[in-house]
Design an enzyme around this catalytic site. Sequence first.
Site, PDB file in Angstrom:
ATOM      1  N   CYS A 148      46.149 101.880 -20.593  1.00  0.00           N
ATOM      2  CA  CYS A 148      46.682 102.912 -19.703  1.00  0.00           C
ATOM      3  C   CYS A 148      45.520 103.799 -19.276  1.00  0.00           C
ATOM      4  CB  CYS A 148      47.763 103.725 -20.399  1.00  0.00           C
ATOM      5  SG  CYS A 148      48.765 104.675 -19.239  1.00  0.00           S
ATOM      6  N   CYS A 150      46.136 107.384 -18.677  1.00  0.00           N
ATOM      7  CA  CYS A 150      46.451 108.818 -18.792  1.00  0.00           C
ATOM      8  C   CYS A 150      45.456 109.538 -19.703  1.00  0.00           C
ATOM      9  CB  CYS A 150      47.887 109.037 -19.246  1.00  0.00           C
ATOM     10  SG  CYS A 150      48.276 108.271 -20.823  1.00  0.00           S
ATOM     11  N   CYS A 158      48.917 108.181 -15.266  1.00  0.00           N
ATOM     12  CA  CYS A 158      48.596 106.887 -15.863  1.00  0.00           C
ATOM     13  C   CYS A 158      47.788 105.953 -14.972  1.00  0.00           C
ATOM     14  CB  CYS A 158      49.881 106.226 -16.354  1.00  0.00           C
ATOM     15  SG  CYS A 158      50.685 107.222 -17.626  1.00  0.00           S
ATOM     16  N   LYS A 250      60.164 101.575 -20.890  1.00  0.00           N
ATOM     17  CA  LYS A 250      59.628 102.840 -21.395  1.00  0.00           C
ATOM     18  C   LYS A 250      60.224 103.984 -20.599  1.00  0.00           C
ATOM     19  CE  LYS A 250      55.257 105.308 -21.935  1.00  0.00           C
ATOM     20  NZ  LYS A 250      53.792 105.201 -21.942  1.00  0.00           N
ATOM     21  N   ARG A 272      56.077 112.289 -15.501  1.00  0.00           N
ATOM     22  CA  ARG A 272      55.934 110.833 -15.330  1.00  0.00           C
ATOM     23  C   ARG A 272      57.229 110.177 -14.826  1.00  0.00           C
ATOM     24  NH1 ARG A 272      51.091 111.033 -17.670  1.00  0.00           N
ATOM     25  NH2 ARG A 272      50.745 111.316 -19.915  1.00  0.00           N
ATOM     26  N   GLU A 289      63.950  95.152 -16.131  1.00  0.00           N
ATOM     27  CA  GLU A 289      62.520  95.424 -16.354  1.00  0.00           C
ATOM     28  C   GLU A 289      61.921  94.382 -17.301  1.00  0.00           C
ATOM     29  OE1 GLU A 289      60.175  97.361 -15.362  1.00  0.00           O
ATOM     30  OE2 GLU A 289      61.012  99.181 -14.487  1.00  0.00           O
ATOM     31  N   LYS A 304      60.830 101.625 -25.779  1.00  0.00           N
ATOM     32  CA  LYS A 304      60.209 102.871 -26.230  1.00  0.00           C
ATOM     33  C   LYS A 304      60.837 104.055 -25.531  1.00  0.00           C
ATOM     34  CE  LYS A 304      55.763 105.067 -25.908  1.00  0.00           C
ATOM     35  NZ  LYS A 304      54.448 105.011 -25.331  1.00  0.00           N
ATOM     36  N   SER A 330      55.768 109.486 -31.191  1.00  0.00           N
ATOM     37  CA  SER A 330      55.229 110.664 -31.868  1.00  0.00           C
ATOM     38  C   SER A 330      56.285 111.731 -32.184  1.00  0.00           C
ATOM     39  CB  SER A 330      54.116 111.259 -31.015  1.00  0.00           C
ATOM     40  OG  SER A 330      54.594 111.550 -29.711  1.00  0.00           O
ATOM     41  N   TYR A 369      53.951 105.471 -36.678  1.00  0.00           N
ATOM     42  CA  TYR A 369      52.933 106.247 -37.387  1.00  0.00           C
ATOM     43  C   TYR A 369      53.226 106.258 -38.890  1.00  0.00           C
ATOM     44  CZ  TYR A 369      52.122 107.498 -32.579  1.00  0.00           C
ATOM     45  OH  TYR A 369      51.877 107.417 -31.230  1.00  0.00           O
TER      46      TYR A 369
HETATM   47  C1  PBG Z   1      50.334 106.201 -22.497  1.00  0.00           C
HETATM   48  C2  PBG Z   1      51.214 106.258 -23.690  1.00  0.00           C
HETATM   49  C3  PBG Z   1      52.033 107.303 -24.131  1.00  0.00           C
HETATM   50  C4  PBG Z   1      52.563 106.891 -25.348  1.00  0.00           C
HETATM   51  C5  PBG Z   1      52.086 105.619 -25.589  1.00  0.00           C
HETATM   52  N1  PBG Z   1      51.263 105.232 -24.547  1.00  0.00           N
HETATM   53  C6  PBG Z   1      52.253 108.643 -23.578  1.00  0.00           C
HETATM   54  C7  PBG Z   1      53.046 108.828 -22.355  1.00  0.00           C
HETATM   55  O1  PBG Z   1      53.524 107.879 -21.726  1.00  0.00           O
HETATM   56  O2  PBG Z   1      53.160 109.983 -21.970  1.00  0.00           O
HETATM   57  C8  PBG Z   1      53.448 107.702 -26.219  1.00  0.00           C
HETATM   58  C9  PBG Z   1      53.386 107.337 -27.663  1.00  0.00           C
HETATM   59  C10 PBG Z   1      53.974 108.351 -28.570  1.00  0.00           C
HETATM   60  O3  PBG Z   1      54.571 109.359 -28.160  1.00  0.00           O
HETATM   61  O4  PBG Z   1      53.861 108.134 -29.783  1.00  0.00           O
HETATM   62  N2  PBG Z   1      50.961 106.042 -21.291  1.00  0.00           N
END
Ligand code: PBG
Length: 379
Positions: A148, A150, A158, A250, A272, A289, A304, A330, A369
């Site tokens: 990516c 970003c 991104c 996603k 986004r 998708e 995700k 996260s 994590y």
């Molecule tokens: C990059 C990306 C993101 C995450 C994984 N790859 C951030 C986003 O899309 O803003 C998020 C992973 C996480 O929150 O643990 N595009």
Amino acid sequence: MREIFYFLPLSGFYAANNSFIMHIMSELDKTTRMRRLRKGGILREMLAQVKLAPEHFVAPLFVRSGQGVRRPILSMPGQFQLSPDMALEELSDMAARGIKAYLLFGVVDAEDKDATGSHAHDPNNAVCTTLRLARDAGINMLAMTDLCYCEYTSHGHCGPLAPVPERTARRKSGRSSAAAVRRAAASADHTTVDNDATIAQLGLQAVLHAKAGADMVAPSGMMDHAVAAIRAALDSSGYQDTSILSYAVKYASGFYGPFREAAESPPQFGDRRGYQMDFRRDSREAVREACLDVREGADMVMVKPGMAYLDILSAVSQAVDVPCAVYQVSGEYAMFKAAAQAGWIDEKQCVLEIMHAFRRAGAAFIITYYASEIVEWLR
Ligand code: PBG
């Protein structure tokens, strides 16, 4: 009076129906006792269809350039930004503890960021360096990388931004200085990433990662046709065996909050939603998708975030004929950590419960994590 007239026959129906059910129960179900199969530990173990093993977990890792850096990520207790040398230590440690796979994210110094994210194409950036160190050290783990921009762009989106039609920008700003146009572009509802420029770059990033030792690349930017572009770039450079795990499904999610601190990648303006999915749509968009990415050559797909999207995970994993992964992001990690630190939940019990739920919903493996801790707990 009229109400009663209507009500009476209705209640009569329910009463009759209820006694019918009671009758059946008394005859048949008296002998049925669901608790019989829950009685002993051996039997419960024997019948558990969903089980966890170390190979089901992938550990994300944040790497940044430097030496001896191990900087804690405040909103993700237990997670760090690591320089390549420290990442190598972490990886040997993980391998020794039985973790089988990792997923690398690059964290980029502000001075290395620009509008197109060109530092992603520097073969000496933190991600490529870490991959080479791990390969040279013979780390026996599957190496995955996030693809990516970003983390690499100055605006935090991104990929390179699509030029905003000048007329729109001028109308919005009422002026025509470059800065005013840029500001107007930033506030335009459709400010978004240039899809085709981004996928052309993604091929380059994928090849660099493969060259440095990545076994698998994972495009996460939600660009259309990214998988096809990456597959073509890898194949034409001799990396037919490098696989693609597509972040096919996603959502534009609030649960990425802590990641943006971890990766220093928040969008500097806008959000986004112009490229990530809208969680108000049902699972049909998700299935579409995922199927498109499989057709483009994705070896595996991913859903995700995780916990709030079990319905999507279930629908997607049943719809595709490739393995489907899930990413516990996260914000999900941060919530468990916070509640655990406050003493409000039993961390191990709750985390393992949701991991079983992911697998039950169809996840072949889970990016989390918690990977290190789970593998400890499973011992
Ligand atoms: C990059 C990306 C993101 C995450 C994984 N790859 C951030 C986003 O899309 O803003 C998020 C992973 C996480 O929150 O643990 N595009």
